[in-house]
Motif scaffolding. Sequence first.
Motif: not given
Length: 280
Positions: A189, A192-193, A195-196, A262, A264-265, A268-269
């Motif tokens: 997580d 993911v954060s 990466s934004r 997206d 990649c995310r 990861l999710n």
Amino acid sequence: MTFEPEALGQSRSDLAAALKSERKRAGWTQVRLAKRCNMSQTKISNIESGKLTPAIVDVELILHALGAEGPLAGEILALARSANTEWQDHWSSRRRGLDKKQNELARLEAVSTQFRYFLLSMITGLLATPEYVRASIADVPGDQSKTIAKKLERQRVLVNPEKTFTFLLTEQAVRWPLLPPIEMAMQMDRLVSVSRIPNVQLGVIPLAGHIPERPLNTFTVYDRRLATVETGTGALILRDHRDVNAYREDFERYERYAVWGDDCRALLNDWSVIFTRQHQ
């Protein structure tokens, strides 16, 4: 020339002495050499005194100006290459205190603007949760609370809009179970954060398909000035522009196999869900 880590410091003084000797052999003054090489006399003086480590291109210019060639020129260039390479072994770093290493990295991050991280086997501290940071240095004896705090403090550099970061991680680096499953899910997580963040690019190379590459080490490239290469017992710091460019080119090749944004995310999710299920 054989690479001897303990001799790298000596190579700087040897290089200075060799260049000074070559200038005197040619019967040139520092002023004349400086003009011929389009350098300042102060720069030539600092090189010959060992106060300044010249880049390989500077040494090549000096040798060409002085007409130095053959085996002697080759030896001097080998000295220059060693002088532009630094070895930092893990044991020395631990004796000094890992928090001192964090200070060095913070200073390097302060003067650099473009960062490329190739992460082969682990997640770097800038991307890590506190739990991951703690686990990554769990084998170091003593109280490491100061080191952990400084590692986490360094993460603030990621939101500096004047700097750009590209993180390229292998699937192995992302999924290596350094932590219990639920904490690994939290680490997913975190990735993911990060990466934004607008000035951060984060990509993952999945272990799927055909990847005709064979990366050997984790490495980081800072602008065009410096590359650091991690080994099992320490790190090489490379300042020779040819070395730095070689790692930049390696990075660009590996980028082609990564998924970004997206996609990649989503990956990861998916892995976060897998770790969460393992916890249940």
